[in-house]
Design an enzyme around this catalytic site. Structure first.
Site, mmCIF file in Angstrom:
data_model
loop_
_atom_site.group_PDB
_atom_site.id
_atom_site.type_symbol
_atom_site.label_atom_id
_atom_site.label_comp_id
_atom_site.label_asym_id
_atom_site.label_seq_id
_atom_site.Cartn_x
_atom_site.Cartn_y
_atom_site.Cartn_z
ATOM 1 N N ARG A 114 0.876 -1.330 -0.179
ATOM 2 C CA ARG A 114 0.054 0.025 -0.073
ATOM 3 C C ARG A 114 0.934 1.190 0.058
ATOM 4 N NH1 ARG A 114 -3.647 0.755 4.927
ATOM 5 N NH2 ARG A 114 -4.568 2.245 3.510
ATOM 6 N N SER A 115 0.602 2.194 -0.767
ATOM 7 C CA SER A 115 1.175 3.256 -0.737
ATOM 8 C C SER A 115 1.632 4.045 0.486
ATOM 9 C CB SER A 115 0.735 4.288 -1.997
ATOM 10 O OG SER A 115 -0.608 5.074 -1.469
ATOM 11 N N SER A 116 0.204 3.975 1.428
ATOM 12 C CA SER A 116 0.437 4.788 2.722
ATOM 13 C C SER A 116 1.727 4.395 3.550
ATOM 14 C CB SER A 116 -0.987 4.626 3.393
ATOM 15 O OG SER A 116 -1.999 4.926 2.680
ATOM 16 N N ARG A 119 5.226 5.063 2.010
ATOM 17 C CA ARG A 119 5.807 6.459 2.225
ATOM 18 C C ARG A 119 6.284 6.577 3.734
ATOM 19 N NH1 ARG A 119 0.879 9.933 -0.728
ATOM 20 N NH2 ARG A 119 0.479 8.247 -2.040
ATOM 21 N N ASP A 132 -0.389 -16.832 -9.136
ATOM 22 C CA ASP A 132 -0.903 -17.568 -10.370
ATOM 23 C C ASP A 132 -2.269 -17.918 -10.165
ATOM 24 O OD1 ASP A 132 1.608 -17.430 -11.583
ATOM 25 O OD2 ASP A 132 2.349 -19.513 -10.696
ATOM 26 N N GLU A 142 7.274 -10.667 1.590
ATOM 27 C CA GLU A 142 8.220 -9.859 2.352
ATOM 28 C C GLU A 142 7.771 -8.569 2.895
ATOM 29 O OE1 GLU A 142 8.771 -10.018 -1.038
ATOM 30 O OE2 GLU A 142 8.528 -12.229 -1.101
ATOM 31 N N LYS A 178 4.649 -24.633 -5.239
ATOM 32 C CA LYS A 178 5.292 -24.908 -3.880
ATOM 33 C C LYS A 178 4.559 -24.560 -2.753
ATOM 34 C CE LYS A 178 9.115 -23.146 -5.457
ATOM 35 N NZ LYS A 178 10.588 -22.713 -5.572
#
Lengths: 214, 445
Positions: A114-116, A119, A132, A142, A178
């Protein structure tokens, strides 16, 4: 010539809701539908299950060698009502979505941060953002703090955004992933890559010859 | 109308041909009465076919109804033939749309319960002979058939019929009482043997010791104990889901019948005995779920007891608890109980391991078990099989709890815990959602 309607398209809010209602798309639980489902994406939350990476335990990570997971990783479960995760600068943890996701054969997903949060320096799912068709399970990702100050993350906060693409035709579930049916974040399974086996054998068998040719 | 009758008769004759052919695999002592029955029926049907064009419409409708019942009965025989060879007991699972279908099949009177008709969703279980004698009333036109069905006492067709409402396959929790009914068949299999004798002796002795003033026929107590033991077997196989389901669906049964103690007594007994007697059999992995289950019904149990119990019933309940307390200390009984559980598991496995071409039904549970028990299968295939159930049970903690032991049972053979992870994960998410909704003020719980 591509026929009309046969090309890939991003799912809109209404289409996402319809697929959820029809149970063709499973995202469970959606704690707050209004807050989470946007025009062309759906926000996903941070689960309570986290993997901490312990880089000090081993000298380096060699994908051609068996990674000794117990030494390298530590699974923790946060209490959603009490615990928090303090992410220090340049540190990396593996988290997963609170939501259990099942994509149908004709839907491809892209998970992004998320851009929040970005930032604040928090990068979620830094690479390999594709999910997929037919994937099923919690989605591991991550979380990295690229900012200069520690950031506190709480379980159940919205951390990621899933965009869904409709394919021109559905894919049958022939390939086993996997990470399918995962209920907790998984560390890398890169050592299971079949081509790495070939690379390993290649190096064992022809290492000296290649050197000579060079 | 007579043309419909004509069609129906032809269809029955086709079914009889099929029975002739499949009955070849049935042991001769079972085949003889079947062949005799089919021969009589075949002759009668041909006679009917020859004369049905002259029947009045009312007569046609009457016969048509009876032939429908007969067709269902032929199905029973056909399936019995199909399965007779591979197991010494055959469990027949019939899926009916409603009580009225059962009524049509066996011309059974409605249950009258305190002045109102109770449309029962219970699973019905009858021994074969009882079914033939009491419920297949075809006296008028089909008297010869009925007489041919009267098996001599020496010829016992060891078939038990378990009726299951049609909705059951779509409600996995509805499968749980089947195990109780299957346990009955095992119990009755042993009824002429030591278990029943032992129970009789023990109960007679205990009644005298515990409360000699209390007058209650021993046979009633033995009936009660049979129910309790079948409950114990079912809850042992299925975990707390069984008792939860029993309580949820049948808690309104608060009276003492000749065969059954009221549901709250059954629940409480199983709850009390469970930890003491069955801990080492299985299900200790489900102890947390069991706790959830107990907490759920304990409060309501108290309320039911306070509201509904007379002084006499209270004494009866206390007596029953005392008997159970004594009985569970008897090592021999405990061993028998455990052996019955093992036998039940064998029966279930035998049922689900039958070959594909002999597979007559499409009950989801047994498909699941079949898939799970077959070795060398990839676990993801089992997960795929179970997927529809998991999806349909999102957020419904009760059904999840009910499903969990079934699934755990189904994967137990493989010693693969992936599914258990999946179930626990589903429960975890469900709890988080409930907590979220609670804080948000959407849910009162």
């Amino acid at each position: 010539m591509i026929e009309e309607g046969s090309f890939t398209a991003i799912l809109t809010k209404d289409e996402i809701k319809r697929l959820l209602e029809e149970k063709k798309l499973i995202i469970d639980p959606i704690l707050d539908e209004e807050e989470q489902i946007h025009d062309v994406s759906i926000d996903l939350r941070l689960d309570t299950r986290i993997i901490l990476l312990k880089p000090i335990a081993i000298g380096n990570i060699d994908p051609l060698e068996q990674i000794r997971l117990p030494e390298y990783t530590e699974q923790i479960e946060l209490d959603p009502c009490q615990d928090k995760l303090i992410l220090h600068p340049k540190s990396l943890v593996l988290g997963q979505t609170l939501e259990y996701v099942k994509l149908p054969g004709n839907i491809y997903g892209v998970l992004d941060g998320r851009s929040s949060l970005a930032r604040l320096g928090i990068i979620v799912h830094a690479t390999a953002s594709s999910i997929d068709p037919n994937y099923e399970g919690h989605i591991s990702f991550e979380i990295i703090n690229l900012g200069p100050t520690p950031v506190i993350l709480y379980p159940l906060v919205r951390v990621a955004r899933l965009t869904l693409y409709k394919l021109s035709k559905p894919l049958s579930k022939t390939i086993k992933h996997k990470y399918d049916y995962s209920t907790k974040p998984h560390p890398s399974k890169i050592t299971e890559d079949s081509d790495l086996q070939i690379i390993r054998r290649l190096r064992q068998k022809f290492g000296d010859i290649m050197k000579l040719n060079l | 109308m007579s043309s419909i009758l004509y069609y129906r008769i032809n269809s029955l004759l086709g079914k009889i041909d099929r029975i002739y052919s499949v009955s070849e695999r049935v042991p001769y002592y079972l085949r003889n009465p079947i062949i005799s029955f089919c021969g009589n029926l075949s002759r009668l049907l041909e006679e009917l076919r020859g004369t049905c064009s002259s029947f009045s419409e009312k007569m046609c409708i009457d016969i048509e109804h009876r032939l429908v019942a007969l067709s269902n009965f032929l199905n029973i025989i056909e399936i019995a033939c199909d399965f007779a060879k591979s197991a010494n007991r055959t469990f027949l699972f019939f899926v009916y749309k409603s009580f009225y279908d059962i009524y049509r099949l066996v011309n059974m009177s409605s249950h009258k319960d305190e002045g109102r008709t109770r449309v029962s969703t219970l699973i019905f279980l009858y021994p074969y002979e009882e079914f033939c004698e009491r419920y297949l009333q075809l006296e008028d036109y089909l008297e010869p058939i009925r007489s041919s069905l009267s098996l001599t006492p020496s010829v016992r067709l060891d078939v038990h019929i378990i009726y299951i409402p049609r909705a059951t396959p779509n409600q996995p929790s509805g499968w749980l009482p089947i195990v109780h009914e299957m346990a009955h068949t095992l119990f009755r299999g042993k009824s002429r043997s030591s278990l029943s004798m032992l129970l009789n002796e023990l109960i007679e002795m205990l009644v005298k010791v515990i409360d000699d003033k209390f007058v209650l026929r021993t046979v009633v107590l033995v009936n009660y104990m049979e129910e309790v033991i079948c409950d114990l077997i079912a809850s042992s196989c299925l975990g707390p889901a069984y008792i939860l389901r029993l309580f949820d669906d049948y808690k309104s049964i608060t009276y003492w019948s000749v065969d059954h103690p009221p549901t709250y007594v059954r629940c409480e007994i199983v709850s009390k005995v469970y930890q003491a007697i069955l801990q080492d059999v299985n299900a200790h992995i489900l102890s947390e779920l069991w706790d959830v289950c107990q907490k759920k019904f304990r409060d309501e149990l108290e309320r039911i007891i306070t509201l509904s119990e007379s002084e006499k019933e209270k004494r009866l309940r206390t007596l029953l608890y005392k008997i159970v307390d004594k009985l569970i200390q008897v090592e021999e009984l405990r061993n028998m109980l455990i052996s019955m559980i093992e036998e039940l598991e064998e029966c279930m496995r035998a049922y689900v391991e039958r070959k594909e071409e002999e597979w007559k039904f499409n009950e989801p549970l047994f498909d699941i078990l079949k898939t799970a028990i077959q070795k060398q299968r990839d676990i993801s295939e089992v997960v795929d099989t179970l997927r529809p159930f998991l999806e349909s049970t999102l957020y419904d903690i009760r059904v999840i709890v009910a499903l969990a032991p079934l699934m755990v049972y189904s994967v137990k053979q493989q010693q693969r815990m992936t599914l258990e992870d999946l179930i626990l994960d589903t429960i975890r998410r469900s709890i988080i959602k409930q907590a979220w909704l609670n804080v948000k003020g959407v849910s009162p719980t």
